[in-house]
Scaffold this motif. Structure first.
Motif, short mmCIF file in Angstrom:
data_model
loop_
_atom_site.label_atom_id
_atom_site.label_comp_id
_atom_site.label_asym_id
_atom_site.label_seq_id
_atom_site.Cartn_x
_atom_site.Cartn_y
_atom_site.Cartn_z
N GLY A 32 32.91 35.61 44.30
CA GLY A 32 33.50 36.64 45.14
C GLY A 32 34.13 37.70 44.25
O GLY A 32 35.26 38.14 44.44
N ASP A 55 28.69 37.80 43.59
CA ASP A 55 29.13 38.29 44.90
C ASP A 55 27.89 38.41 45.80
O ASP A 55 26.78 38.64 45.31
CB ASP A 55 29.84 39.64 44.80
N ALA A 79 28.20 32.30 47.64
CA ALA A 79 28.91 31.19 46.99
C ALA A 79 28.51 29.84 47.60
O ALA A 79 28.69 28.80 46.97
CB ALA A 79 30.41 31.40 47.13
N GLN A 80 27.94 29.86 48.81
CA GLN A 80 27.54 28.61 49.46
C GLN A 80 26.15 28.16 49.02
O GLN A 80 25.76 27.02 49.28
CB GLN A 80 27.54 28.77 50.99
N ASN A 96 39.13 34.80 43.23
CA ASN A 96 40.32 35.64 43.40
C ASN A 96 40.31 36.37 44.73
O ASN A 96 39.42 37.17 45.00
CB ASN A 96 40.39 36.68 42.26
N PHE A 97 41.28 36.06 45.55
CA PHE A 97 41.53 36.76 46.82
C PHE A 97 40.28 36.77 47.72
O PHE A 97 39.82 37.83 48.16
CB PHE A 97 42.06 38.18 46.55
N TRP A 99 37.83 36.46 50.92
CA TRP A 99 37.91 36.75 52.35
C TRP A 99 36.58 36.32 52.97
O TRP A 99 35.71 35.78 52.29
CB TRP A 99 38.27 38.22 52.62
N SER A 101 33.37 34.74 54.65
CA SER A 101 32.81 33.38 54.69
C SER A 101 33.23 32.54 53.49
O SER A 101 33.25 31.31 53.55
CB SER A 101 31.28 33.43 54.80
N SER A 177 42.61 42.67 38.63
CA SER A 177 41.51 42.80 39.60
C SER A 177 41.87 43.90 40.58
O SER A 177 43.05 44.17 40.83
CB SER A 177 41.22 41.48 40.33
N TRP A 179 41.47 44.01 43.81
CA TRP A 179 42.13 43.55 45.03
C TRP A 179 43.59 43.21 44.77
O TRP A 179 44.45 43.46 45.62
CB TRP A 179 41.36 42.38 45.64
C1 LIG Z 1 38.90 40.74 48.86
S1 LIG Z 1 37.45 40.83 47.91
C2 LIG Z 1 38.08 40.28 46.30
C3 LIG Z 1 37.26 40.82 45.18
C4 LIG Z 1 37.72 40.47 43.76
N1 LIG Z 1 37.73 39.04 43.55
C5 LIG Z 1 39.05 41.09 43.42
O1 LIG Z 1 40.00 40.35 43.14
O2 LIG Z 1 39.13 42.35 43.37
C6 LIG Z 1 36.52 39.37 48.43
C7 LIG Z 1 35.08 39.34 47.93
O3 LIG Z 1 34.47 38.10 48.34
C8 LIG Z 1 33.10 38.38 48.59
N2 LIG Z 1 32.55 37.30 49.42
C9 LIG Z 1 32.90 36.95 50.68
N3 LIG Z 1 32.17 35.92 51.10
C10 LIG Z 1 31.34 35.60 50.08
C11 LIG Z 1 30.36 34.58 49.90
N4 LIG Z 1 30.08 33.71 50.85
N5 LIG Z 1 29.70 34.52 48.71
C12 LIG Z 1 29.97 35.42 47.71
N6 LIG Z 1 30.89 36.40 47.84
C13 LIG Z 1 31.58 36.47 48.99
C14 LIG Z 1 33.12 39.72 49.29
O4 LIG Z 1 31.86 40.37 49.24
C15 LIG Z 1 34.21 40.45 48.49
O5 LIG Z 1 33.64 41.18 47.43
#
Ligand SMILES: C[S@@+](CC[C@H](N)C(=O)[O-])C[C@H]1O[C@@H](n2cnc3c(N)ncnc32)[C@H](O)[C@@H]1O
Length: 198
Positions: A32, A55, A79-80, A96-97, A99, A101, A177, A179
């Protein structure tokens, strides 16, 4: 598996990946990764470590994935369903942070994610997960209860996790990061960190 650099995709197989990883004995996997700033900063700060950002959304990755660091790679994957090429490689996993799924799977104890974490880990891999109050509230959880649920889901699958640590706005401001910076200056600048190892 699909890698991305700028706007260009490239399919990398295990042989090509192993060639890239030659001479690196530590690998951080950032799940993510968002725009990839954290992965970039880590690769830049630790040239002897290889860093892979993952991601499911390619749009945010265009800028940092252009960086010409030999020890940095970005993969488009969920990620799944992590690519099998990553199995047994990660000495350090960061989330990190999260959201959407990704956070939902951590909260629900989704086997696809939890078994995926086990299979990409190289024993005794380290794990750091940082959770923020706003994202947990969107899924109907308080920061404390959501953190506790994720703690339980991780420990039940073999991770040894230390008690959660609170990250305040000062800690978020210092964290490299995108976020973290948004949260630090937002309405609810609170987060929790879960850290441990296999
Ligand atoms: C709030 S952002 C945080 C981004 C980064 N880690 C940061 O700290 O700036 C959450 C990220 O999780 C990714 N994400 C959500 N579900 C995901 C999944 N199932 N597999 C991979 N990435 C996922 C989203 O696309 C998004 O880029």
């Amino acid at each position: 598996m699909e890698t991305i650099r700028g706007r260009l995709s490239h399919f990398l197989d295990s042989t090509e990946l192993q060639a890239r990883l030659n001479h690196y004995n530590r690998l951080t996997l950032d799940l993510g990764t968002g725009d990839g700033k954290f992965a970039f900063c880590r690769a830049d700060a630790f040239p002897s470590h290889f860093v892979i950002g993952v991601d499911s959304c390619r749009e945010n990755l265009h800028e940092y994935s252009r960086a010409k660091l030999p020890n940095l790679l970005f993969i488009i994957a969920s990620a799944q369903t992590l690519p099998h090429e990553l199995h047994g490689l990660a000495s350090h996993i960061t989330i990190n942070f999260p959201w959407g799924s990704l956070l939902e799977s951590l909260l629900n104890g989704d086997d696809r994610l939890l078994q995926g974490l086990q299979s990409v880990a190289r024993w005794p891999a380290a794990l750091d997960i940082r959770l923020n109050g706003g994202a947990l509230a969107e899924q109907g959880w308080s920061l404390e209860d959501g953190t506790e649920r994720i703690f339980e889901n991780l420990t039940s699958t073999g991770w040894k996790i230390r008690p959660p640590e609170m990250l305040d706005s000062t800690a978020l401001r210092a964290f490299p990061s995108t976020w973290a910076k948004r949260l630090a200056f937002g309405r609810d600048p609170r987060a929790m960190q879960l850290s441990g190892s296999l």
